[in-house]
Design a protein around this motif. Structure first.
Motif, PDB file in Angstrom:
ATOM      1  N   ILE A  61     130.455 -70.381 -63.852  1.00 52.13           N
ATOM      2  CA  ILE A  61     131.452 -71.446 -64.047  1.00 52.13           C
ATOM      3  C   ILE A  61     130.901 -72.782 -63.526  1.00 52.13           C
ATOM      4  N   ALA A  62     130.233 -72.718 -62.364  1.00 53.81           N
ATOM      5  CA  ALA A  62     129.710 -73.952 -61.750  1.00 53.81           C
ATOM      6  C   ALA A  62     128.487 -74.489 -62.481  1.00 53.81           C
ATOM      7  N   LYS A  80     128.646 -75.493 -72.390  1.00 58.52           N
ATOM      8  CA  LYS A  80     127.266 -75.189 -72.803  1.00 58.52           C
ATOM      9  C   LYS A  80     126.423 -76.455 -72.697  1.00 58.52           C
ATOM     10  N   GLY A  81     125.345 -76.376 -71.964  1.00 52.83           N
ATOM     11  CA  GLY A  81     124.416 -77.507 -71.856  1.00 52.83           C
ATOM     12  C   GLY A  81     124.870 -78.600 -70.912  1.00 52.83           C
ATOM     13  N   ILE A  82     126.032 -78.430 -70.292  1.00 57.78           N
ATOM     14  CA  ILE A  82     126.494 -79.467 -69.344  1.00 57.78           C
ATOM     15  C   ILE A  82     126.040 -79.088 -67.937  1.00 57.78           C
ATOM     16  N   PRO A  83     125.238 -79.951 -67.303  1.00 57.14           N
ATOM     17  CA  PRO A  83     124.714 -79.588 -65.977  1.00 57.14           C
ATOM     18  C   PRO A  83     125.803 -79.580 -64.906  1.00 57.14           C
ATOM     19  N   THR A  84     125.497 -78.928 -63.819  1.00 57.61           N
ATOM     20  CA  THR A  84     126.454 -78.768 -62.716  1.00 57.61           C
ATOM     21  C   THR A  84     127.068 -80.103 -62.291  1.00 57.61           C
ATOM     22  N   PHE A  85     126.190 -81.123 -62.109  1.00 56.24           N
ATOM     23  CA  PHE A  85     126.692 -82.377 -61.534  1.00 56.24           C
ATOM     24  C   PHE A  85     127.621 -83.140 -62.470  1.00 56.24           C
ATOM     25  N   GLU A  86     127.740 -82.677 -63.719  1.00 55.34           N
ATOM     26  CA  GLU A  86     128.655 -83.365 -64.643  1.00 55.34           C
ATOM     27  C   GLU A  86     129.923 -82.551 -64.907  1.00 55.34           C
ATOM     28  N   ARG A  87     130.071 -81.401 -64.237  1.00 55.05           N
ATOM     29  CA  ARG A  87     131.213 -80.528 -64.556  1.00 55.05           C
ATOM     30  C   ARG A  87     132.485 -80.894 -63.810  1.00 55.05           C
ATOM     31  N   GLU A  88     132.373 -81.808 -62.851  1.00 53.36           N
ATOM     32  CA  GLU A  88     133.553 -82.251 -62.087  1.00 53.36           C
ATOM     33  C   GLU A  88     134.295 -81.092 -61.436  1.00 53.36           C
ATOM     34  N   LEU A  89     133.513 -80.164 -60.902  1.00 56.37           N
ATOM     35  CA  LEU A  89     134.145 -79.126 -60.105  1.00 56.37           C
ATOM     36  C   LEU A  89     133.404 -79.041 -58.788  1.00 56.37           C
TER      37      LEU A  89
ATOM     38  N   THR B 218     126.592 -79.571 -57.015  1.00 53.40           N
ATOM     39  CA  THR B 218     128.005 -79.324 -57.341  1.00 53.40           C
ATOM     40  C   THR B 218     128.871 -80.517 -56.942  1.00 53.40           C
ATOM     41  N   LEU B 219     128.378 -81.319 -56.003  1.00 48.09           N
ATOM     42  CA  LEU B 219     129.150 -82.496 -55.573  1.00 48.09           C
ATOM     43  C   LEU B 219     128.842 -83.724 -56.426  1.00 48.09           C
ATOM     44  N   GLY B 220     127.975 -83.523 -57.422  1.00 51.64           N
ATOM     45  CA  GLY B 220     127.741 -84.606 -58.387  1.00 51.64           C
ATOM     46  C   GLY B 220     126.392 -85.297 -58.271  1.00 51.64           C
ATOM     47  N   ALA B 221     125.479 -84.770 -57.447  1.00 48.07           N
ATOM     48  CA  ALA B 221     124.183 -85.431 -57.269  1.00 48.07           C
ATOM     49  C   ALA B 221     123.172 -84.945 -58.302  1.00 48.07           C
ATOM     50  N   ARG B 222     122.473 -85.900 -58.923  1.00 50.36           N
ATOM     51  CA  ARG B 222     121.377 -85.520 -59.810  1.00 50.36           C
ATOM     52  C   ARG B 222     120.188 -85.154 -58.944  1.00 50.36           C
ATOM     53  N   ARG B 223     119.149 -84.622 -59.623  1.00 54.76           N
ATOM     54  CA  ARG B 223     117.986 -84.120 -58.880  1.00 54.76           C
ATOM     55  C   ARG B 223     117.350 -85.179 -57.983  1.00 54.76           C
ATOM     56  N   TYR B 224     117.172 -86.384 -58.539  1.00 55.80           N
ATOM     57  CA  TYR B 224     116.487 -87.437 -57.790  1.00 55.80           C
ATOM     58  C   TYR B 224     117.274 -87.787 -56.536  1.00 55.80           C
ATOM     59  N   ARG B 225     118.598 -87.929 -56.697  1.00 64.14           N
ATOM     60  CA  ARG B 225     119.418 -88.313 -55.549  1.00 64.14           C
ATOM     61  C   ARG B 225     119.513 -87.173 -54.542  1.00 64.14           C
TER      62      ARG B 225
END
Lengths: 369, 316
Positions: A61-62, A80-89, B218-225
């Motif tokens: 899920i994450a 699908k294809g959405i990375p973790t940091f863009e999932r807003e969870l 999971t908190l919204g950080a991209r790889r670089y950050r």
């Protein structure tokens, strides 16, 4: 066995939805065709023993793991294809994963900084969430200076500060001692009520699952065995495994016969009256320690639907009552948890009667499970 | 018949051998033995202390020699004086070599640590044994081949008839001749200090909790950050330690400027050798060596102090 979805017919789109998700690690199947739907604002718990696949679901899920098959939907959108940091969870890990080189306030501000919020807004949000978590005046402290309970709250604060769509809890309470764990369970339910965020919690503690959740999914070997309200899983287990996992019951397997109005379960040595819901055929009666009564030998057995004689083999006070083990005369031992007010002599060796009514014993039809 | 007994409980008529054993046992139990045992660890480290102590004696001798006048023609030592230092410092060649050494020391240390961070992260985190083994070999083989052999290897690679010029020539690109330039010296120095940086960084890399980086994502950080805000700050102290080690090794480099610089881009170590062997002025060599020692020590101390400074962030 297929997944049992109690809300399969529900057309409401889930906040989180898994459709036929499978995942394997080499030859080991961690998830087998799992489908489930978690509603907006729901407190949903994935319950199961170690290795049952509950953490794998959370990671899928994450977006920390890619599913081999199937799809995950958040608020109706495929991930699908959405990375973790863009999932807003948000995920609260078992280790809590607080950044040791940052102060409490910096930890909490981290997700807000990632969203490029203004410094003033960050400051206000951090203060607000610290107040919500009842942790004022600790923003400047280092993570190493906090107690276990405070760390839990900081991890939760960091996860809630940016109002994620879904909060995923990966057994964050498992490392706490019992007292603190119970406090945090209360705290989590309070937060859920106040914030209204959708929560998916992973635990192997059935008490925690029943205590906190709106609904529970019981898992084993990468499959969901039953989804439902806690009481549903407790009172109407779909299988022996579910019955055995929810508590510490004695399972008596036999054959149900419908004799007139009252169904009866027969084994080689016993003939027990069971619930009227029971269907004819092979079945298991689930005798839970807290639903049985211990009566003195010679008590009025006719007042109960079922009464079996036995002898006390173990008795211990556990703070809330007396835990007793009784060797029944039919050759099995049953555990009973009696209330403190019960005055029956529980000395080891005492002859007693274990009694219960049909509504106190769940029945699992083997054909159904 | 009972034989007489001594205080220890053994019969009086026993042989000399047993008496010797009794004596040794008594000695072991005595206060002297207890005191001696307390110093056991000191005895174990004594050879190391003597070896390092010899350096102190050497430095002491250098100090003594450098603080006396010296007639290089007659080869005689004169009165107590700071002349040798003033002569070294006033030499235009010294100033040029000093600036070059310090600038290259800082530059090569920064480049080496910059390369060592991703290298040690991959080395520390790879699950593949073959990758780990390959990286270790790449890292340590040049280090173990010896300074002169390694530097002559570079000389061959970078020479006008070397493989680099040939390969680029085949591609239609004229590869610049690096021998005799600071580029060549820098390449050689970075290669030799890189393993030191990796060795210092690796324990800190292995201590990193990978879950922190997952949490950052999971908190919204991209790889670089995530790397800049979570991974790198946790390696901060180790990075400064590596920087200090690379600085000390780079500033003291001799073979690279001597061989790859072809003697036209000298470091202080080459200047020192000139004073000692070419001019035969041992006190001036001593003075140069001590100036180098002070520079390296101060540099290391400054870098380590910088690493311990807490980064002041504006209060949230």
């Amino acid at each position: 066995m297929t997944a049992v979805e109690t809300d399969a017919g529900d057309a409401t789109p889930g906040m989180v939805e898994l459709r036929s998700v499978s995942k394997s690690f080499g030859q080991v199947a961690a998830l087998c065709n799992v489908s489930l739907r978690v509603h907006d604002g729901e407190f949903f718990t994935l319950l199961g023993p170690s290795g049952s696949g509950k953490t794998t679901i959370l990671r899928v899920i994450a977006g920390l793991l890619d599913a081999d098959a199937g799809d995950v939907f958040l608020d109706g959108t495929s991930m699908k294809g959405i990375p973790t940091f863009e999932r807003e969870l948000s995920v609260v890990f078992q280790s809590l994963a607080l950044f040791p080189h940052m102060s409490v306030a910096e930890n909490i501000a981290f997700p807000l900084r990632m969203r490029r919020m203004r410094r003033h807004d960050i400051s206000v949000a951090v203060r607000d969430v610290l107040d919500l978590m009842q942790l004022p005046d600790i923003g400047h402290r280092k993570i190493t200076e906090l107690s276990g309970g405070q760390r839990q709250r900081v991890a939760l604060a960091r996860s809630l500060v940016y109002r994620p769509r879904v909060l995923l809890l990966d057994e964050p309470l498992s490392a706490l001692d019992r007292r603190l764990r119970e406090d945090m369970q209360l705290e989590l339910t309070r937060l859920h009520r106040e914030v209204g965020v959708t929560i998916i919690n992973v635990t192997h503690d059935q008490r925690e699952a029943l205590f906190m959740s709106d609904r529970v999914a019981l898992m084993d070997k990468g499959r969901i065995l039953q989804i439902g309200h806690g009481r549903e899983l407790y009172d109407k287990p779909a299988s022996d495994f579910v019955a055995a996992f929810m508590g510490d019951p004695l399972l008596i397997t036999g054959h149900v016969h419908i004799d007139g109005a009252d169904p009866v379960l027969e084994t080689d040595a016993l003939r027990l009256r069971v619930s009227r819901d029971a269907v004819a055929g092979p079945a298991t009666v689930v005798l839970r320690p807290e639903r049985l009564r211990v009566l003195p030998n010679g008590a009025d057995e006719a007042a109960w639907d079922n009464a079996v004689r036995g002898q006390v083999t173990f008795a211990a006070f556990d703070g809330t009552g007396v835990f007793v083990q009784v060797a029944l005369e039919v050759g099995v031992t049953v555990s009973v948890h009696t209330a403190m007010r019960d005055t029956v002599d529980m000395t080891v060796g005492t002859e007693v009667v274990v009694a219960w009514d049909v509504e106190d014993a769940a029945i699992v039809s083997q054909e159904q499970s | 018949m009972h034989s007489a007994r001594v205080a220890g409980g053994r019969p009086a008529d026993v042989g000399v051998g047993w008496r010797l054993v009794d004596g040794l046992i008594s000695l072991r139990r005595s206060r002297i033995a207890v005191r001696t045992r307390r110093f056991g660890p000191v005895f174990l480290v004594a050879p190391g202390i003597v070896l390092v102590g010899a350096l102190a004696v050497g430095i002491g001798t250098l100090v003594w020699t450098s603080l006396h006048t010296y007639d290089s023609f007659l080869g005689t030592t004169g009165a107590f004086s700071g002349t040798e230092y003033s002569q070294v410092v006033s030499s235009p060649l010294f100033t040029v070599d000093l600036v070059r050494t310090l600038a290259m020391g800082i530059l090569t240390a920064l480049i080496a640590v910059g390369l060592a961070i991703p290298f040690s992260l991959v080395l520390g985190r790879t699950r593949r044994r073959a990758v780990r083994l390959t990286l270790m070999t790449i890292l340590f083989v040049p280090y173990l081949t010896g300074d002169i052999t390694r530097t002559f290897g570079w000389l061959t690679v970078l020479s006008p008839n070397g493989p680099l010029v040939w390969i680029f020539g085949k591609l239609g690109i004229q590869f610049p001749l690096l021998i005799g330039t600071l580029w060549a010296i820098g390449l050689g120095t970075v290669q030799v200090v890189l393993p030191a940086a990796v060795i210092i960084l690796l324990p800190s890399v292995l201590r990193l909790d990978p879950e922190l980086e997952v949490a950052a994502a999971t908190l919204g950080a991209r790889r670089y950050r995530t790397f800049m805000l979570v991974t790198l700050p946790q390696l901060r102290v180790a990075c400064f330690g590596a920087l200090a080690a690379c600085w000390a090794l780079g500033v003291g480099d001799f073979a690279d400027p001597q061989i790859l610089g072809e003697g036209v881009k000298d470091y202080l170590a080459n200047f020192l050798q000139d004073r000692y062997l070419e001019i035969g002025d041992a006190p001036q060599g001593g003075a140069t060596a001590l100036i180098m020692l002070v520079l390296v020590t101060c540099g290391v101390a400054a870098i380590l102090a910088l690493g311990r400074l807490r980064v002041r962030r504006r209060a949230l």
